[in-house]
Design a protein around this motif. Sequence first.
Motif, PDB file in Angstrom:
ATOM      1  N   PRO A  21       0.801  -1.235   0.000  1.00  0.00           N
ATOM      2  CA  PRO A  21       0.000   0.000   0.000  1.00  0.00           C
ATOM      3  C   PRO A  21       0.831   1.281   0.000  1.00  0.00           C
ATOM      4  O   PRO A  21       0.434   2.278  -0.601  1.00  0.00           O
ATOM      5  CB  PRO A  21      -0.827  -0.125   1.291  1.00  0.00           C
ATOM      6  N   SER A  22       1.982   1.282   0.681  1.00  0.00           N
ATOM      7  CA  SER A  22       2.799   2.500   0.749  1.00  0.00           C
ATOM      8  C   SER A  22       3.264   2.919  -0.641  1.00  0.00           C
ATOM      9  O   SER A  22       3.182   4.098  -1.016  1.00  0.00           O
ATOM     10  CB  SER A  22       4.018   2.282   1.656  1.00  0.00           C
ATOM     11  N   ALA A  23       3.765   1.952  -1.399  1.00  0.00           N
ATOM     12  CA  ALA A  23       4.233   2.253  -2.754  1.00  0.00           C
ATOM     13  C   ALA A  23       3.079   2.707  -3.645  1.00  0.00           C
ATOM     14  O   ALA A  23       3.227   3.636  -4.456  1.00  0.00           O
ATOM     15  CB  ALA A  23       4.916   1.024  -3.348  1.00  0.00           C
ATOM     16  N   ILE A  24       1.934   2.082  -3.487  1.00  0.00           N
ATOM     17  CA  ILE A  24       0.767   2.448  -4.301  1.00  0.00           C
ATOM     18  C   ILE A  24       0.315   3.871  -3.977  1.00  0.00           C
ATOM     19  O   ILE A  24      -0.032   4.648  -4.878  1.00  0.00           O
ATOM     20  CB  ILE A  24      -0.373   1.433  -4.084  1.00  0.00           C
ATOM     21  N   ARG A  25       0.340   4.241  -2.694  1.00  0.00           N
ATOM     22  CA  ARG A  25      -0.050   5.612  -2.301  1.00  0.00           C
ATOM     23  C   ARG A  25       0.922   6.641  -2.883  1.00  0.00           C
ATOM     24  O   ARG A  25       0.503   7.714  -3.331  1.00  0.00           O
ATOM     25  CB  ARG A  25      -0.107   5.722  -0.776  1.00  0.00           C
ATOM     26  N   GLU A  26       2.216   6.319  -2.856  1.00  0.00           N
ATOM     27  CA  GLU A  26       3.206   7.240  -3.420  1.00  0.00           C
ATOM     28  C   GLU A  26       2.966   7.443  -4.914  1.00  0.00           C
ATOM     29  O   GLU A  26       3.032   8.566  -5.427  1.00  0.00           O
ATOM     30  CB  GLU A  26       4.618   6.702  -3.184  1.00  0.00           C
ATOM     31  N   LEU A  27       2.685   6.360  -5.630  1.00  0.00           N
ATOM     32  CA  LEU A  27       2.453   6.451  -7.067  1.00  0.00           C
ATOM     33  C   LEU A  27       1.201   7.266  -7.391  1.00  0.00           C
ATOM     34  O   LEU A  27       1.143   7.947  -8.411  1.00  0.00           O
ATOM     35  CB  LEU A  27       2.332   5.046  -7.662  1.00  0.00           C
ATOM     36  N   ALA A  28       0.215   7.205  -6.512  1.00  0.00           N
ATOM     37  CA  ALA A  28      -1.039   7.934  -6.750  1.00  0.00           C
ATOM     38  C   ALA A  28      -0.831   9.443  -6.764  1.00  0.00           C
ATOM     39  O   ALA A  28      -1.634  10.184  -7.347  1.00  0.00           O
ATOM     40  CB  ALA A  28      -2.068   7.562  -5.683  1.00  0.00           C
ATOM     41  N   ASP A  29       0.254   9.909  -6.144  1.00  0.00           N
ATOM     42  CA  ASP A  29       0.538  11.346  -6.088  1.00  0.00           C
ATOM     43  C   ASP A  29       1.530  11.786  -7.163  1.00  0.00           C
ATOM     44  O   ASP A  29       2.001  12.928  -7.144  1.00  0.00           O
ATOM     45  CB  ASP A  29       1.104  11.717  -4.709  1.00  0.00           C
TER      46      ASP A  29
END
Length: 273
Positions: free
Chosen positions: A167-175
């Motif tokens: 989830p951390s990597a996915i959240r970073e990519l979303a921004d």
Amino acid sequence: MVDYMNNRNEKPMFAEERKMAIVETVVRNGSVTVTELCDSFEVSPATIRNDLRDLEVAGKLVRTHGGAMVRQRTGSETTLAARAVENVEAKKAIALAGIECVEDGDTLILDVGTTVYELARLIVERRQTKIVTNDLNIGLLADEYPGTEIYLLGGRTRPGYHCTIGPSAIRELADLAVDKAFLGTNGLDVEYGASTPDPGHGEIKKAMLAAAAKVYLLCDATKIGRRAFSRFAETREIDVIVTDRISRAQREQFEDSGIEVIARSVLEGPKES
């Protein structure tokens, strides 16, 4: 490819002997075309197609448009270390084609994988770019090329695959918003899309797709026509396929779907009936 007829002093092969040799060829090369087999065994396309049908029924290989490839279960996945010694020349050829798609000043997302890593080495050597990646090996290139901006995504590490997921990597990519994403794949099918055996890795790939203005899929010939367990991209979400070789029929199928195909070699060959 080995010329079996010449190796046997022009002595004709029995059918079963030829089929065994075909399986050896497919296992060694990953994939093969009907035309290549016809040239090697000096038999007609109809004979080779019959052999391939028999071998597929026997579970020895998988037929594709104009040829065959090794059989692999949709959920199976080899480690990064094992992949590093597979299809090395194909990966280098794909990287050489891929670097032509990168310009100075590009912001890039680079996926994990041995083919993408080959491209990454060329990028840091030849281009001035900003790179976002979840590949730990690509991240280490910043030590060799301190002038390169490399952003390593957070998350949990995936043992055996030298990458971060979760989830951390996915959240970073979303921004993030980048110019281009270069992704690897375990399977690419014109109807099914691009896929990977691991759903967790598939979610990261989906986030990478969403962050990029243009999506490039790096895919060697052995992956084309194959489906893995977890789809991460429909065909319409892919802008460009970069491959080492592809049959003319396969290329036309992808181009008809609106995808640009960059191939080092386009092979002629009859379509499978």
